[in-house]
Design an enzyme around this catalytic site. Structure first.
Site, PDB file in Angstrom:
ATOM      1  CD  GLU A   1      -3.073   3.823  -5.958  1.00 21.35           C
ATOM      2  OE1 GLU A   1      -3.448   4.985  -5.798  1.00 21.35           O
ATOM      3  OE2 GLU A   1      -2.413   3.206  -5.091  1.00 21.35           O
TER       4      GLU A   1
ATOM      5  CB  SER B   1      -0.873   0.036   1.256  1.00 16.49           C
ATOM      6  OG  SER B   1      -1.668  -1.103   1.337  1.00 16.49           O
TER       7      SER B   1
ATOM      8  CG  ASN C   1      -3.518   3.820   0.813  1.00 20.21           C
ATOM      9  OD1 ASN C   1      -4.731   3.894   0.964  1.00 20.21           O
ATOM     10  ND2 ASN C   1      -2.898   2.677   0.637  1.00 20.21           N
TER      11      ASN C   1
ATOM     12  CG  HIS D   1      -2.125  -0.640  -4.053  1.00 19.52           C
ATOM     13  ND1 HIS D   1      -2.434   0.649  -3.681  1.00 19.52           N
ATOM     14  CD2 HIS D   1      -2.449  -1.416  -2.991  1.00 19.52           C
ATOM     15  CE1 HIS D   1      -2.915   0.647  -2.442  1.00 19.52           C
ATOM     16  NE2 HIS D   1      -2.928  -0.599  -2.008  1.00 19.52           N
TER      17      HIS D   1
HETATM   18  N1  LIG Z   1      -5.909  -4.363   4.124  1.00 19.35           N
HETATM   19  C1  LIG Z   1      -6.130  -3.596   3.073  1.00 19.35           C
HETATM   20  O1  LIG Z   1      -7.165  -2.915   2.996  1.00 19.35           O
HETATM   21  C2  LIG Z   1      -5.145  -3.546   1.945  1.00 19.35           C
HETATM   22  C3  LIG Z   1      -5.514  -2.930   0.749  1.00 19.35           C
HETATM   23  C4  LIG Z   1      -4.610  -2.915  -0.320  1.00 19.35           C
HETATM   24  C5  LIG Z   1      -3.358  -3.473  -0.173  1.00 19.35           C
HETATM   25  N2  LIG Z   1      -3.010  -4.057   1.030  1.00 19.35           N
HETATM   26  C6  LIG Z   1      -1.672  -4.624   1.137  1.00 19.35           C
HETATM   27  O2  LIG Z   1      -1.777  -6.038   1.007  1.00 19.35           O
HETATM   28  C7  LIG Z   1      -0.742  -6.654   1.791  1.00 19.35           C
HETATM   29  C8  LIG Z   1      -1.377  -7.627   2.761  1.00 19.35           C
HETATM   30  O3  LIG Z   1      -2.293  -6.904   3.566  1.00 19.35           O
HETATM   31  P1  LIG Z   1      -3.496  -7.626   4.339  1.00 19.35           P
HETATM   32  O4  LIG Z   1      -4.399  -6.562   4.809  1.00 19.35           O
HETATM   33  O5  LIG Z   1      -4.015  -8.753   3.529  1.00 19.35           O
HETATM   34  O6  LIG Z   1      -2.673  -8.169   5.589  1.00 19.35           O
HETATM   35  P2  LIG Z   1      -3.019  -9.350   6.610  1.00 19.35           P
HETATM   36  O7  LIG Z   1      -2.298  -9.030   7.858  1.00 19.35           O
HETATM   37  O8  LIG Z   1      -4.493  -9.592   6.643  1.00 19.35           O
HETATM   38  O9  LIG Z   1      -2.375 -10.616   5.892  1.00 19.35           O
HETATM   39  C9  LIG Z   1      -0.993 -10.715   5.680  1.00 19.35           C
HETATM   40  C10 LIG Z   1      -0.683 -12.177   5.473  1.00 19.35           C
HETATM   41  O10 LIG Z   1       0.709 -12.305   5.190  1.00 19.35           O
HETATM   42  C11 LIG Z   1       1.151 -13.477   5.827  1.00 19.35           C
HETATM   43  N3  LIG Z   1       2.608 -13.426   5.906  1.00 19.35           N
HETATM   44  C12 LIG Z   1       3.381 -12.722   6.756  1.00 19.35           C
HETATM   45  N4  LIG Z   1       4.687 -12.942   6.470  1.00 19.35           N
HETATM   46  C13 LIG Z   1       4.719 -13.794   5.414  1.00 19.35           C
HETATM   47  C14 LIG Z   1       5.758 -14.406   4.657  1.00 19.35           C
HETATM   48  N5  LIG Z   1       7.028 -14.169   4.941  1.00 19.35           N
HETATM   49  N6  LIG Z   1       5.426 -15.229   3.631  1.00 19.35           N
HETATM   50  C15 LIG Z   1       4.127 -15.476   3.323  1.00 19.35           C
HETATM   51  N7  LIG Z   1       3.093 -14.933   4.020  1.00 19.35           N
HETATM   52  C16 LIG Z   1       3.391 -14.115   5.046  1.00 19.35           C
HETATM   53  C17 LIG Z   1       0.433 -13.477   7.162  1.00 19.35           C
HETATM   54  O11 LIG Z   1       0.415 -14.759   7.732  1.00 19.35           O
HETATM   55  C18 LIG Z   1      -0.964 -13.026   6.728  1.00 19.35           C
HETATM   56  O12 LIG Z   1      -1.761 -14.118   6.329  1.00 19.35           O
HETATM   57  C19 LIG Z   1       0.030  -5.528   2.473  1.00 19.35           C
HETATM   58  O13 LIG Z   1       1.156  -5.198   1.684  1.00 19.35           O
HETATM   59  C20 LIG Z   1      -0.983  -4.394   2.478  1.00 19.35           C
HETATM   60  O14 LIG Z   1      -0.388  -3.124   2.522  1.00 19.35           O
HETATM   61  C21 LIG Z   1      -3.876  -4.119   2.085  1.00 19.35           C
END
Ligand SMILES: NC(=O)c1ccc[n+]([C@@H]2O[C@H](COP(=O)([O-])OP(=O)(O)OC[C@H]3O[C@@H](n4cnc5c(N)ncnc54)[C@H](O)[C@@H]3O)[C@@H](O)[C@H]2O)c1
Length: 271
Positions: free
Chosen positions: A139, A106, A177, A127
């Site tokens: 994005e 993000s 963001n 993204h």
């Molecule tokens: N939450 C949102 O609204 C949103 C929106 C757009 C983008 N993102 C991006 O998406 C990504 C994930 O966010 P999320 O909200 O799904 O997070 P989350 O915390 O729900 O999930 C993250 C996952 O990554 C796993 N993980 C951690 N380390 C790891 C590794 N080394 N190898 C494999 N898996 C691993 C965790 O176990 C977890 O299941 C981030 O980069 C975040 O910025 C999030």
């Protein structure tokens, strides 16, 4: 986010390898995908045949090596630069030299991930927004190192998923963001200062700005830990006090009140 991206790609006709560190997590994610597709069938938005075809295109694994034959890998692990850098080194090792490596980060600097690999020209940001199947925007983040063909392929992938891509430089927060998080952070500031209640802050922004969701409900959806990580990355880059995470947000994260994924955040989802 990972499961939503898998849904977008499989419904668009791509063969998808869903990889988590543990097979049980990958299988649970697949179960979530099945549930999500079943809802689309119930609502008449997807035929049973298309649902089965989409599910048939997804394989799950805990082995990173099984990504070796993918043309495009999109990582969506926790928003932490050290974790993502380590993963990009590993992906660079296991994936074909022709593969494109993308991040769903993000806010983090995509160039830092690109420079962990021997193919910085084939790395960019793709993204998605939350929930990925419902949100139309993607994005496409262009780090200084990216080749034109990488950006073109990423854009074509987003379009094939039925999304509207916008292109943005590799700067913290990209477009959405950068604009959204000072607002979300200020909503927590109002709550912390006791200016208005949770429900009134959310009702005000829904009713006054016609937003589908109030800021505190949106923070719960994004995840408070992810939100703090996003604000920290923005603050690191710009040193602007608007991006300094409000203490309440950080304290709630420490307390495990992470929002929907934890069952409790500003709202309680356990009932
Ligand atoms: N939450 C949102 O609204 C949103 C929106 C757009 C983008 N993102 C991006 O998406 C990504 C994930 O966010 P999320 O909200 O799904 O997070 P989350 O915390 O729900 O999930 C993250 C996952 O990554 C796993 N993980 C951690 N380390 C790891 C590794 N080394 N190898 C494999 N898996 C691993 C965790 O176990 C977890 O299941 C981030 O980069 C975040 O910025 C999030």
């Amino acid at each position: 986010m990972g499961s939503g991206i898998v849904e977008c790609a499989s419904r668009a006709g791509y063969e998808v390898v869903l990889r988590s560190r543990r097979l049980e997590t990958a299988e649970a994610t697949l179960a979530g995908l099945e549930k999500s597709l079943a809802k689309h069938v119930e609502r008449g938005k997807l035929s049973e045949e298309d649902r089965d075809a989409a599910l048939g295109r997804v394989t799950v694994t805990a082995e990173l090596g099984e990504l070796s034959s993918c043309d495009l890998v999109i990582e969506s692990v926790v928003e932490d630069l050290t974790t993502k850098k380590h993963l990009f080194r590993e992906l660079d090792r296991v994936c074909e030299s022709s593969a494109l490596l993308a991040t769903n980060t993000s806010t983090l600097p995509v160039v830092e991930l690109a420079m962990e690999t021997n193919r910085p020209d084939q790395v960019c940001g793709i993204h998605f927004f939350n929930p990925a199947p419902a949100m139309s925007l993607v994005e496409i983040v262009r780090p200084l190192t990216a080749a034109e063909s990488t950006i073109a392929e990423a854009r074509a992938f987003a379009e094939a998923c039925g999304k509207t891509p916008v292109e943005v430089k590799d700067q913290a927060g990209f477009i959405v963001n950068h604009l959204l998080f000072p607002y979300l952070n200020n909503a927590v500031r109002l709550l912390e200062a006791g200016v208005a209640s949770r429900d009134d802050i959310d009702a005000a922004m829904r009713g006054g700005c016609n937003f589908p969701m109030g800021p505190l409900a949106l923070l719960d959806l994004v995840g408070l830990d992810t939100s703090v990580a996003i604000l920290d990355a923005l603050y690191d880059e710009f040193r602007d006090p608007h991006y300094a995470a409000v203490p309440l947000l950080r304290r709630m994260t420490t307390a495990g009140l992470l929002g929907r994924k934890a069952g409790k955040g500003f709202y309680d989802y356990r009932k």
